[in-house]
Design a protein around this motif. Structure first.
Motif, PDB file in Angstrom:
ATOM      1  N   GLU A   9     -10.054   3.238   7.507  1.00  0.00           N
ATOM      2  CA  GLU A   9     -10.013   4.204   6.420  1.00  0.00           C
ATOM      3  C   GLU A   9      -9.983   3.482   5.077  1.00  0.00           C
ATOM      4  N   PHE A  10     -10.348   4.216   4.035  1.00  0.00           N
ATOM      5  CA  PHE A  10     -10.239   3.723   2.671  1.00  0.00           C
ATOM      6  C   PHE A  10      -9.188   4.545   1.939  1.00  0.00           C
ATOM      7  N   LEU A  11      -8.631   3.964   0.894  1.00  0.00           N
ATOM      8  CA  LEU A  11      -7.668   4.664   0.052  1.00  0.00           C
ATOM      9  C   LEU A  11      -8.326   4.955  -1.292  1.00  0.00           C
ATOM     10  N   LEU A  12      -8.490   6.235  -1.595  1.00  0.00           N
ATOM     11  CA  LEU A  12      -9.122   6.647  -2.845  1.00  0.00           C
ATOM     12  C   LEU A  12      -8.117   6.610  -3.988  1.00  0.00           C
ATOM     13  N   LEU A  13      -8.624   6.714  -5.199  1.00  0.00           N
ATOM     14  CA  LEU A  13      -7.776   6.682  -6.387  1.00  0.00           C
ATOM     15  C   LEU A  13      -6.891   7.924  -6.440  1.00  0.00           C
ATOM     16  N   THR A  18       2.960  11.967  -9.919  1.00  0.00           N
ATOM     17  CA  THR A  18       4.015  12.917  -9.583  1.00  0.00           C
ATOM     18  C   THR A  18       3.449  14.116  -8.832  1.00  0.00           C
ATOM     19  N   ARG A  19       4.290  14.765  -8.056  1.00  0.00           N
ATOM     20  CA  ARG A  19       3.845  15.903  -7.253  1.00  0.00           C
ATOM     21  C   ARG A  19       3.382  17.059  -8.130  1.00  0.00           C
ATOM     22  N   GLN A  20       4.080  17.292  -9.246  1.00  0.00           N
ATOM     23  CA  GLN A  20       3.702  18.389 -10.145  1.00  0.00           C
ATOM     24  C   GLN A  20       2.295  18.179 -10.716  1.00  0.00           C
ATOM     25  N   LEU A  21       2.013  16.943 -11.125  1.00  0.00           N
ATOM     26  CA  LEU A  21       0.683  16.650 -11.673  1.00  0.00           C
ATOM     27  C   LEU A  21      -0.398  16.714 -10.596  1.00  0.00           C
ATOM     28  N   GLN A  22      -0.047  16.331  -9.367  1.00  0.00           N
ATOM     29  CA  GLN A  22      -1.013  16.432  -8.266  1.00  0.00           C
ATOM     30  C   GLN A  22      -1.418  17.888  -8.039  1.00  0.00           C
ATOM     31  N   LEU A  23      -0.413  18.773  -8.039  1.00  0.00           N
ATOM     32  CA  LEU A  23      -0.714  20.206  -7.849  1.00  0.00           C
ATOM     33  C   LEU A  23      -1.493  20.760  -9.040  1.00  0.00           C
ATOM     34  N   LEU A  24      -1.176  20.284 -10.245  1.00  0.00           N
ATOM     35  CA  LEU A  24      -1.928  20.711 -11.425  1.00  0.00           C
ATOM     36  C   LEU A  24      -3.389  20.286 -11.310  1.00  0.00           C
ATOM     37  N   HIS A  25      -3.609  19.039 -10.863  1.00  0.00           N
ATOM     38  CA  HIS A  25      -4.974  18.562 -10.665  1.00  0.00           C
ATOM     39  C   HIS A  25      -5.688  19.372  -9.590  1.00  0.00           C
ATOM     40  N   PHE A  26      -4.966  19.746  -8.544  1.00  0.00           N
ATOM     41  CA  PHE A  26      -5.584  20.553  -7.489  1.00  0.00           C
ATOM     42  C   PHE A  26      -6.103  21.879  -8.049  1.00  0.00           C
ATOM     43  N   TRP A  27      -5.269  22.576  -8.808  1.00  0.00           N
ATOM     44  CA  TRP A  27      -5.682  23.881  -9.353  1.00  0.00           C
ATOM     45  C   TRP A  27      -6.796  23.722 -10.378  1.00  0.00           C
ATOM     46  N   LEU A  28      -6.752  22.639 -11.156  1.00  0.00           N
ATOM     47  CA  LEU A  28      -7.820  22.386 -12.131  1.00  0.00           C
ATOM     48  C   LEU A  28      -9.145  22.124 -11.428  1.00  0.00           C
ATOM     49  N   LEU A  29      -9.127  21.272 -10.401  1.00  0.00           N
ATOM     50  CA  LEU A  29     -10.352  20.973  -9.650  1.00  0.00           C
ATOM     51  C   LEU A  29     -10.855  22.199  -8.909  1.00  0.00           C
ATOM     52  N   LEU A  30      -9.922  23.000  -8.393  1.00  0.00           N
ATOM     53  CA  LEU A  30     -10.329  24.230  -7.701  1.00  0.00           C
ATOM     54  C   LEU A  30     -11.039  25.181  -8.669  1.00  0.00           C
ATOM     55  N   ALA A  79     -11.275  15.459  -2.859  1.00  0.00           N
ATOM     56  CA  ALA A  79     -10.333  15.166  -3.940  1.00  0.00           C
ATOM     57  C   ALA A  79      -9.261  16.248  -4.025  1.00  0.00           C
ATOM     58  N   MET A  80      -9.662  17.510  -3.858  1.00  0.00           N
ATOM     59  CA  MET A  80      -8.696  18.606  -3.878  1.00  0.00           C
ATOM     60  C   MET A  80      -7.731  18.519  -2.706  1.00  0.00           C
ATOM     61  N   ALA A  81      -8.263  18.212  -1.520  1.00  0.00           N
ATOM     62  CA  ALA A  81      -7.416  18.107  -0.331  1.00  0.00           C
ATOM     63  C   ALA A  81      -6.411  16.973  -0.485  1.00  0.00           C
ATOM     64  N   ASN A  82      -6.839  15.842  -1.027  1.00  0.00           N
ATOM     65  CA  ASN A  82      -5.926  14.720  -1.227  1.00  0.00           C
ATOM     66  C   ASN A  82      -4.831  15.060  -2.231  1.00  0.00           C
ATOM     67  N   ALA A  83      -5.206  15.775  -3.301  1.00  0.00           N
ATOM     68  CA  ALA A  83      -4.205  16.171  -4.293  1.00  0.00           C
ATOM     69  C   ALA A  83      -3.219  17.185  -3.706  1.00  0.00           C
ATOM     70  N   LEU A  84      -3.719  18.090  -2.879  1.00  0.00           N
ATOM     71  CA  LEU A  84      -2.858  19.125  -2.301  1.00  0.00           C
ATOM     72  C   LEU A  84      -1.911  18.559  -1.259  1.00  0.00           C
ATOM     73  N   TRP A  85      -2.401  17.658  -0.425  1.00  0.00           N
ATOM     74  CA  TRP A  85      -1.596  17.130   0.687  1.00  0.00           C
ATOM     75  C   TRP A  85      -0.955  15.787   0.372  1.00  0.00           C
ATOM     76  N   ASP A  86      -1.036  15.349  -0.889  1.00  0.00           N
ATOM     77  CA  ASP A  86      -0.378  14.122  -1.327  1.00  0.00           C
ATOM     78  C   ASP A  86      -0.805  12.924  -0.479  1.00  0.00           C
ATOM     79  N   THR A  87      -2.101  12.718  -0.381  1.00  0.00           N
ATOM     80  CA  THR A  87      -2.628  11.579   0.368  1.00  0.00           C
ATOM     81  C   THR A  87      -3.793  10.969  -0.391  1.00  0.00           C
ATOM     82  N   PHE A 175     -12.166   8.405  -7.255  1.00  0.00           N
ATOM     83  CA  PHE A 175     -11.694   9.561  -6.491  1.00  0.00           C
ATOM     84  C   PHE A 175     -12.662   9.974  -5.382  1.00  0.00           C
ATOM     85  N   PHE A 176     -13.810   9.274  -5.282  1.00  0.00           N
ATOM     86  CA  PHE A 176     -14.707   9.471  -4.149  1.00  0.00           C
ATOM     87  C   PHE A 176     -15.377   8.132  -3.844  1.00  0.00           C
TER      88      PHE A 176
END
Length: 317
Positions: A9-13, A18-30, A79-87, A175-176
């Motif tokens: 596997e590879f590790l993306l950027l 922080t968890r709050q910013l990850q969720l914010l990025h998820f909603w923005l990307l969505l 990218a959205m899945a990684n932000a949502l699931w913190d991976t 991120f990809f």
């Protein structure tokens, strides 16, 4: 050090710490993703359903909308899945698949933009020959050639990249899965130079297409400026300017992504440029093309009003 045979596997950027910013990025990307789906979906539906738009220009625009849908669907969902699931993880096969489809759609889109410039040139400079040069069979052949070029482009680069021995870890600063960042993991200088040569050839082909586009538009604008009717000139510019804006955005971001000077290399700039050409461009294309196109706007309004009427009728029933 790990080699390519041991990397699973590879590790993306990570877009945020922080968890709050990850969720914010998820909603923005969505939100961006849904906007791209809506815009390109409306254009595709309008062109397919409205018989007045069954012309070569809109046929190519339909293909462009489908390519934009595929392009943004290749990068954003992961990218959205990684932000949502913190991976940050993406599998080796998943990375290869993502790179292949992104290069396929990216290459096909640029070839199609070149074909679209030829369509505008013939429509304005050789209107009497338009039906002959751009008949149904010719349009289908050119569209198929664009998709085929993208396929060959993707096969060449993906096969080369994933045959490289990788021994510099598995962390990608993007991120990809993108060619320059996978190349940084290579430990074979000869293979690295070979893929770099392929990249240079691809970019030269892109700029060759860009030169053809510029030449066609120089001839087109010369013909437009000779038109006696102001209304005719306005209509011609309305058809050509959106395409020129899209091509300019596409080429400039591509240049910054692959041929920027070493003095401009930075992770933050890489992220911004990649976001521009892989996410922003497919999202803005429907807006750019419909902004000055009354026929397309009327067709989209017709589709939206029909959808609204159908939903109201369903609720009443």
């Amino acid at each position: 050090m790990p080699n390519s045979s041991s990397i699973s596997e590879f590790l993306l950027l990570a877009l945020a710490d922080t968890r709050q910013l990850q969720l914010l990025h998820f909603w923005l990307l969505l939100g961006i993703y849904l906007a791209a789906l809506l815009g390109n979906g409306l254009i595709s539906t309008a062109v397919a359903c409205d018989h007045r738009l069954h012309t070569p220009m809109y046929f190519f625009l339909l293909n462009l909308a489908l390519l934009d849908l595929g392009c943004i669907s290749t990068t954003l969902p992961k990218a959205m899945a990684n932000a949502l699931w913190d991976t940050r993880a993406i599998s080796y096969a998943g990375c290869a698949t993502q790179l292949f489809f992104f290069l396929f759609l990216f290459g096909a889109e640029y070839t199609l933009l070149t074909v679209m410039s030829y369509d505008r040139y013939v429509a304005i400079c050789k209107p009497l020959h338009y039906g002959t040069l751009l008949g149904s069979r010719a349009c289908a052949t050119m569209a198929a050639a664009a998709w085929g070029t993208g396929l060959l482009h993707a096969l060449l680069h993906t096969a080369t990249i994933f045959s490289l021995p990788l021994c510099q870890g598995n962390v990608l600063d993007q991120f990809f899965c993108e060619i320059p960042h996978i190349l940084k993991l290579s430990c074979s200088e000869s293979d690295y130079l070979r893929e770099t040569g392929f990249i240079v050839l691809s970019v030269l082909a892109i700029y060759g297409c860009f030169a053809f586009i510029l030449f066609s538009y120089v001839q087109t604008f010369r013909a437009v400026l000779r038109m006696p009717s102001e209304q005719g000139r306005h209509k011609a510019f309305s058809m050509c300017l959106p395409h020129l804006v899209v091509v300019s955005l596409f080429v400039s971001t591509d240049f910054l992504a692959y041929l920027k000077p070493h003095s401009l290399v930075s992770p933050s700039l890489d992220l911004v440029v990649s976001f521009l050409y892989s996410v922003v461009t497919p999202t803005l294309n429907p807006l750019i093309y419909s902004m000055r196109n009354q026929e397309l706007k009327d067709a989209v309004r017709k589709i939206m009003s029909w959808t609204h009427f159908s939903s109201n009728k369903h609720l009443i029933c």
